[in-house]
Design an enzyme around this catalytic site. Structure first.
Site, short mmCIF file in Angstrom:
data_model
loop_
_atom_site.label_atom_id
_atom_site.label_comp_id
_atom_site.label_asym_id
_atom_site.label_seq_id
_atom_site.Cartn_x
_atom_site.Cartn_y
_atom_site.Cartn_z
CG PHE A 12 -57.81 -63.83 -29.44
CD1 PHE A 12 -56.42 -63.81 -29.28
CD2 PHE A 12 -58.35 -63.26 -30.58
CE1 PHE A 12 -55.60 -63.21 -30.23
CE2 PHE A 12 -57.53 -62.65 -31.54
CZ PHE A 12 -56.16 -62.63 -31.36
N GLY A 59 -67.47 -56.34 -14.71
CA GLY A 59 -66.56 -57.42 -14.30
C GLY A 59 -67.01 -58.70 -14.99
N PRO A 60 -66.79 -59.85 -14.38
CG PRO A 60 -66.21 -61.56 -12.88
CD PRO A 60 -66.10 -60.09 -13.09
CE1 TYR A 72 -59.41 -55.34 -21.47
CE2 TYR A 72 -59.75 -57.21 -20.00
CZ TYR A 72 -59.85 -56.63 -21.25
OH TYR A 72 -60.39 -57.35 -22.28
NE ARG A 118 -64.05 -56.37 -38.73
CZ ARG A 118 -63.66 -57.64 -38.84
NH1 ARG A 118 -62.43 -57.98 -38.47
NH2 ARG A 118 -64.46 -58.56 -39.31
C1 HXC Z 1 -53.45 -65.65 -31.66
C2 HXC Z 1 -55.16 -65.21 -33.20
C3 HXC Z 1 -56.08 -65.93 -32.40
C4 HXC Z 1 -55.59 -66.52 -31.17
C5 HXC Z 1 -57.13 -65.16 -34.14
N1 HXC Z 1 -55.85 -64.77 -34.26
N2 HXC Z 1 -57.30 -65.86 -33.01
N3 HXC Z 1 -53.87 -65.06 -32.83
N4 HXC Z 1 -54.29 -66.34 -30.85
N5 HXC Z 1 -56.41 -67.19 -30.37
C6 HXC Z 1 -55.26 -64.01 -35.36
C7 HXC Z 1 -55.41 -64.72 -36.69
O1 HXC Z 1 -54.39 -65.69 -36.87
C8 HXC Z 1 -55.27 -63.55 -37.66
O2 HXC Z 1 -53.93 -63.13 -37.79
C9 HXC Z 1 -55.99 -62.43 -36.95
O3 HXC Z 1 -55.97 -62.77 -35.54
C10 HXC Z 1 -57.44 -62.26 -37.39
O4 HXC Z 1 -58.11 -63.50 -37.19
P1 HXC Z 1 -59.42 -63.90 -37.99
O5 HXC Z 1 -59.90 -65.20 -37.46
O6 HXC Z 1 -59.21 -63.76 -39.46
O7 HXC Z 1 -60.41 -62.70 -37.59
P2 HXC Z 1 -61.98 -62.60 -37.59
O8 HXC Z 1 -62.59 -63.73 -38.40
O9 HXC Z 1 -62.33 -61.21 -37.97
O10 HXC Z 1 -62.40 -62.89 -36.06
C11 HXC Z 1 -62.14 -61.95 -35.07
C12 HXC Z 1 -61.81 -62.61 -33.73
C13 HXC Z 1 -62.90 -63.64 -33.33
C14 HXC Z 1 -61.69 -61.48 -32.70
C15 HXC Z 1 -60.46 -63.31 -33.83
O11 HXC Z 1 -62.60 -64.23 -32.08
C16 HXC Z 1 -64.27 -63.03 -33.26
O12 HXC Z 1 -64.98 -62.96 -34.26
N6 HXC Z 1 -64.72 -62.56 -32.08
C17 HXC Z 1 -66.01 -61.86 -31.87
C18 HXC Z 1 -66.64 -62.14 -30.54
C19 HXC Z 1 -65.74 -62.04 -29.33
O13 HXC Z 1 -64.51 -62.02 -29.46
N7 HXC Z 1 -66.36 -61.99 -28.18
C20 HXC Z 1 -65.65 -61.88 -26.90
C21 HXC Z 1 -65.75 -60.50 -26.36
S1 HXC Z 1 -65.32 -60.66 -24.69
P3 HXC Z 1 -52.97 -63.61 -39.02
O14 HXC Z 1 -51.76 -62.77 -38.90
O15 HXC Z 1 -52.71 -65.07 -38.76
O16 HXC Z 1 -53.76 -63.36 -40.29
C22 HXC Z 1 -64.62 -59.33 -24.06
C23 HXC Z 1 -64.49 -59.43 -22.55
C24 HXC Z 1 -63.66 -58.39 -21.92
O17 HXC Z 1 -64.25 -58.42 -24.74
C25 HXC Z 1 -63.41 -58.57 -20.42
C26 HXC Z 1 -63.84 -59.82 -19.75
C27 HXC Z 1 -63.71 -59.84 -18.25
P1 NAP Z 2 -70.19 -61.81 -27.20
O1 NAP Z 2 -71.48 -62.52 -26.98
O2 NAP Z 2 -69.13 -62.52 -27.95
O3 NAP Z 2 -70.51 -60.43 -27.89
C1 NAP Z 2 -69.74 -59.81 -28.87
C2 NAP Z 2 -70.64 -59.47 -30.04
O4 NAP Z 2 -69.93 -58.62 -30.94
C3 NAP Z 2 -71.11 -60.67 -30.83
O5 NAP Z 2 -72.51 -60.62 -30.97
C4 NAP Z 2 -70.43 -60.51 -32.18
O6 NAP Z 2 -71.26 -61.02 -33.22
C5 NAP Z 2 -70.28 -59.00 -32.26
N1 NAP Z 2 -69.22 -58.60 -33.19
C6 NAP Z 2 -67.92 -59.00 -33.17
N2 NAP Z 2 -67.24 -58.45 -34.19
C7 NAP Z 2 -68.13 -57.66 -34.86
C8 NAP Z 2 -68.04 -56.83 -36.01
N3 NAP Z 2 -66.89 -56.69 -36.68
N4 NAP Z 2 -69.16 -56.17 -36.42
C9 NAP Z 2 -70.32 -56.31 -35.75
N5 NAP Z 2 -70.47 -57.08 -34.66
C10 NAP Z 2 -69.39 -57.75 -34.22
O7 NAP Z 2 -69.53 -61.38 -25.80
P2 NAP Z 2 -70.12 -60.62 -24.51
O8 NAP Z 2 -69.46 -61.23 -23.33
O9 NAP Z 2 -71.60 -60.53 -24.56
O10 NAP Z 2 -69.48 -59.16 -24.69
C11 NAP Z 2 -70.26 -58.00 -24.89
C12 NAP Z 2 -69.52 -56.77 -24.48
O11 NAP Z 2 -69.25 -56.78 -23.08
C13 NAP Z 2 -68.14 -56.59 -25.14
O12 NAP Z 2 -67.91 -55.23 -25.42
C14 NAP Z 2 -67.18 -57.05 -24.07
O13 NAP Z 2 -65.90 -56.50 -24.21
C15 NAP Z 2 -67.90 -56.53 -22.84
N6 NAP Z 2 -67.50 -57.17 -21.59
C16 NAP Z 2 -67.90 -58.43 -21.32
C17 NAP Z 2 -67.57 -59.00 -20.11
C18 NAP Z 2 -68.03 -60.38 -19.73
O14 NAP Z 2 -67.68 -60.83 -18.64
N7 NAP Z 2 -68.81 -61.06 -20.55
C19 NAP Z 2 -66.78 -58.28 -19.20
C20 NAP Z 2 -66.37 -57.00 -19.53
C21 NAP Z 2 -66.75 -56.44 -20.73
P3 NAP Z 2 -70.67 -61.64 -34.62
O15 NAP Z 2 -69.45 -62.42 -34.26
O16 NAP Z 2 -71.79 -62.43 -35.13
O17 NAP Z 2 -70.38 -60.45 -35.49
#
Ligand code: HXC
Ligand code: NAP
Length: 287
Positions: free
Chosen positions: A99, A192-193, A150, A69
């Site tokens: 999420f 997909g998943p 999506y 970011r």
């Molecule tokens: C509602 C939520 C929430 C939740 C966080 N927030 N989680 N709101 N429901 N479950 C809100 C917080 O209250 C806060 O708002 C704001 O979001 C930011 O939250 P932080 O925890 O401060 O953010 P941060 O520490 O930067 O963490 C980012 C994150 C976290 C996205 C929330 O989950 C993360 O680090 N994720 C990285 C990995 C990840 O998400 N992997 C999955 C990718 S899967 P307020 O207003 O309260 O301050 C994927 C699959 C796609 O993309 C398709 C699959 C088929």
């Molecule tokens: P994951 O393991 O949670 O991967 C997400 C990665 O992004 C983590 O390593 C996380 O590491 C990193 N990340 C998050 N915020 C970041 C930031 N601000 N700067 C740098 N790195 C950051 O999930 P995954 O399932 O492997 O997902 C990988 C990719 O596939 C994603 O783009 C997701 O949308 C896509 N995808 C996944 C699926 C599935 O079924 N798994 C399906 C469709 C698409 P840190 O939190 O340590 O930074």
């Protein structure tokens, strides 16, 4: 899938490469002879993954902590890769945040955090590496963005992610045209998943995993395996895909089309009923 050494001397950066799909892609690049930089926010996770991947493949892995970011951190990432390897040939924009939540429950900050990671993070990395390649007049580069199906259908309950991924898809197709003259290809994949801890813990927490069996949504009847995704990605990042530009390749076992086809619900009709159904339809035609 590709022959041994197919990515020899190439250097590829994988954002979010310490975990999940990013890690699997990084491993596949290494197995084909590339050197890899993995990056995310957690250095401890990256160092462990780097060590394990080097041991498993004999390749070179550079772990760099970077919050995508923040543009200044991404610029430092570009420098770290060049300091270590002297070049960079490809960027996989895989890092993401997501999420599930009813949209009306989200604060503005919650929406923003996902857009920032997924869309702005991808923009930042693409701009920083792209500008470097363009300024240095280096060609034969590849950017691969990981989106989802999506990105074009939209989806409830993951609306910030859907908006952000749609933006990433637009970026992919736009730069495929604009930056082709610099020798930079831009493509995407839409998985997909594919089970990962990061996605499953945020998209199917607790008992939801038992209530909603993702495999049942897929015509092929199963979820994806990481090596299947890695095979596709290694091909798209390799010189063998040199004429593929601006494409988004879906790898989902047919999942999104199953939801889209209007009569796909007929899958539920028992095979023994089709004779009677055919007779009914023929009768209408004859009347
Ligand atoms: C509602 C939520 C929430 C939740 C966080 N927030 N989680 N709101 N429901 N479950 C809100 C917080 O209250 C806060 O708002 C704001 O979001 C930011 O939250 P932080 O925890 O401060 O953010 P941060 O520490 O930067 O963490 C980012 C994150 C976290 C996205 C929330 O989950 C993360 O680090 N994720 C990285 C990995 C990840 O998400 N992997 C999955 C990718 S899967 P307020 O207003 O309260 O301050 C994927 C699959 C796609 O993309 C398709 C699959 C088929
Ligand atoms: P994951 O393991 O949670 O991967 C997400 C990665 O992004 C983590 O390593 C996380 O590491 C990193 N990340 C998050 N915020 C970041 C930031 N601000 N700067 C740098 N790195 C950051 O999930 P995954 O399932 O492997 O997902 C990988 C990719 O596939 C994603 O783009 C997701 O949308 C896509 N995808 C996944 C699926 C599935 O079924 N798994 C399906 C469709 C698409 P840190 O939190 O340590 O930074």
């Amino acid at each position: 899938m590709l022959r041994e050494g197919a990515l020899k001397d190439r250097v590829i950066v994988v954002t979010g490469g310490g975990t999940g799909l990013g890690r699997s892609m990084a491993e596949a690049f290494l197995e084909l002879g590339a050197s890899v930089c993995i990056t995310s926010r957690k250095m401890e996770v990256l160092e462990t993954t780097a060590r394990e991947l080097e041991e498993a493949t004999g390749g070179k892995v550079l772990p760099v902590a970077c919050d995508i970011r923040k543009y200044a951190e991404v610029e430092a990432l570009v420098k770290a890769v060049h300091d270590r390897f002297g070049r960079c040939d490809g960027l996989v924009n895989n890092a993401a945040g997501n999420f599930i939540s009813p949209t009306e429950r989200l604060t503005s900050k919650a929406f923003e955090v996902i857009i920032d990671i997924v869309l702005m993070g991808t923009v930042n990395c693409t701009m920083a590496f792209g500008k470097h390649w363009i300024d240095a007049k280096e060609r034969d580069k590849a950017v691969l963005n990981i989106v989802t199906t999506y990105a074009w259908t939209g989806s409830g309950y993951v609306v910030p992610s859907a908006c952000a991924k749609a933006g990433v898809l637009a970026l992919t197709r736009s730069l495929a045209v604009e930056w082709a003259k610099y020798g930079i290809r831009s493509n995407a994949i839409a998985p997909g998943p594919f089970p990962t801890k990061g996605a499953w813990s945020r998209l199917l927490p607790g008992e939801l995993i038992e209530r909603f069996d993702m495999a049942k949504k897929v015509p092929l009847g199963r979820m994806g395996e990481h090596h299947e995704l890695a095979d596709l990605v290694t091909y798209l990042m390799s010189p063998f895909a040199g004429y593929i530009n601006g494409e988004v390749v879906t790898i989902d076992g047919g999942e999104w089309l199953q939801g889209a086809g209007q009569f796909n619900m007929l899958e539920a009709v028992e095979p023994g009923m089709w004779d009677a159904i055919e007779a009914m339809v023929r009768k209408v035609r004859g009347s």
